[in-house]
Design a protein around this motif. Sequence first.
Motif, PDB file in Angstrom:
ATOM      1  N   PHE A   1       5.009   8.983  -3.646  1.00  0.00           N
ATOM      2  CA  PHE A   1       5.049   8.648  -2.887  1.00  0.00           C
ATOM      3  C   PHE A   1       5.597   7.432  -2.348  1.00  0.00           C
ATOM      4  O   PHE A   1       7.572   7.596  -2.425  1.00  0.00           O
TER       5      PHE A   1
ATOM      6  N   ARG B   1       0.894  -0.665  -0.171  1.00  0.00           N
ATOM      7  CA  ARG B   1      -0.121  -0.041  -0.312  1.00  0.00           C
ATOM      8  C   ARG B   1       0.547   1.747  -0.258  1.00  0.00           C
ATOM      9  O   ARG B   1       1.449   1.251   1.054  1.00  0.00           O
ATOM     10  N   LEU B   2       0.147   2.298  -0.577  1.00  0.00           N
ATOM     11  CA  LEU B   2       1.429   3.655  -0.948  1.00  0.00           C
ATOM     12  C   LEU B   2       0.525   4.768  -0.123  1.00  0.00           C
ATOM     13  O   LEU B   2      -0.581   4.874  -0.264  1.00  0.00           O
ATOM     14  N   LEU B   3       1.430   5.745   0.039  1.00  0.00           N
ATOM     15  CA  LEU B   3       0.779   6.594   0.815  1.00  0.00           C
ATOM     16  C   LEU B   3       1.540   7.907  -0.273  1.00  0.00           C
ATOM     17  O   LEU B   3       2.801   8.191  -0.819  1.00  0.00           O
ATOM     18  N   CYS B   4       0.671   9.276  -1.005  1.00  0.00           N
ATOM     19  CA  CYS B   4       0.779  10.251  -1.220  1.00  0.00           C
ATOM     20  C   CYS B   4       1.281  11.301  -0.407  1.00  0.00           C
ATOM     21  O   CYS B   4       0.812  11.547   0.319  1.00  0.00           O
ATOM     22  N   VAL B   5       3.254  11.327  -0.637  1.00  0.00           N
ATOM     23  CA  VAL B   5       3.317  12.527   0.038  1.00  0.00           C
ATOM     24  C   VAL B   5       3.654  13.457  -0.834  1.00  0.00           C
ATOM     25  O   VAL B   5       4.100  14.619  -0.167  1.00  0.00           O
TER      26      VAL B   5
ATOM     27  N   THR C   1       5.778   3.514   0.752  1.00  0.00           N
ATOM     28  CA  THR C   1       5.120   2.462   0.903  1.00  0.00           C
ATOM     29  C   THR C   1       4.567   2.708   2.177  1.00  0.00           C
ATOM     30  O   THR C   1       4.749   3.909   3.440  1.00  0.00           O
ATOM     31  N   GLU C   2       2.996   2.251   3.119  1.00  0.00           N
ATOM     32  CA  GLU C   2       3.050   3.240   3.682  1.00  0.00           C
ATOM     33  C   GLU C   2       3.730   3.326   5.118  1.00  0.00           C
ATOM     34  O   GLU C   2       3.181   2.865   6.170  1.00  0.00           O
TER      35      GLU C   2
ATOM     36  N   PRO D   1       5.434  11.797   6.337  1.00  0.00           N
ATOM     37  CA  PRO D   1       5.204  12.101   7.435  1.00  0.00           C
ATOM     38  C   PRO D   1       5.910  12.267   8.718  1.00  0.00           C
ATOM     39  O   PRO D   1       7.017  12.603   8.990  1.00  0.00           O
TER      40      PRO D   1
ATOM     41  N   ALA E   1       6.675   5.463   5.649  1.00  0.00           N
ATOM     42  CA  ALA E   1       5.572   6.501   6.195  1.00  0.00           C
ATOM     43  C   ALA E   1       5.345   6.337   7.596  1.00  0.00           C
ATOM     44  O   ALA E   1       5.530   7.651   8.175  1.00  0.00           O
TER      45      ALA E   1
END
Length: 279
Positions: free
Chosen positions: A53, A39-43, A55-56, A88, A59
């Motif tokens: 991005f 799963r990815l988090l956009c930064v 990875t979660e 984050p 992050a």
Amino acid sequence: MTTTAGHTGPVLVASDLDRTLIYSRAALDLTMPDTKAPRLLCVEIYEGKPLSFMTETAAALLPELAVRTVFVPTTTRTRKQYQRIQLPGPASKFAICANGGHLLVDGVSDPDWHRGVTRRLAEECAPLAEIRSHLTSVADPSWLRKERVAEDLFAYLVVERELLPEGWAKELSDWAEPRGWTVSLQGRKIYAVPKPLTKSAAMREVARRTGARLTLAAGDSLLDADLLEAADHGWQPGHGELADSGRHAPHVTALTRRGVVAGEEIIRGFLERAATVAV
């Protein structure tokens, strides 16, 4: 290296961002089946679109790293480009932008540092105008998409990588080297950067100000080589100019993982090494 023997200061982590900790869609390198992809988090958002991005998992680990160390985002990006990134965790007191040309302290460029950098460039390198003129004269419109100057310190081209003639970057490097400039090809960008404009010099300054007892670093490109060599320990992912060249110092861990999952492994490496240092 920057360690001060017997010192009781903090651990300093200076990490490159693009293609080291954060990744564009083109650089994610997700080769596993879709059902196994992280799963990815956009930064980073640019012009209303997701751009970068992590990875979660990466992050989730980064705030812990920022609390346990002096975490210094270290990038060739301009200050404006850097400020688009929303990492984050707590904001970093220090950040290094423009490949060391700007040392940010609480988000503001240190004027004394910047004056010292520009003075050294004027004394030791061919002027930016000469380099820029040559870049535009030898670039072919068939593959050149943009030509930019960053912070009045260095220049770069945005190109169609698949159309770039083989050996063109090497020829440019051979021309620039005796003029005191370095050439780096990163994805779709070709950078021409003055040799004295280094991330390592800025990292050493942060280490001096904080009294760091241990310096850790990570990066993927030739512009990160000096940063890795100056740190007490470093990490480089399995992609990028450094990996392609097979170059790494004995104290640098050359990972085999590529793409965004390598960024996660790098943060784990930082945390594990920092944990070995007594508080």
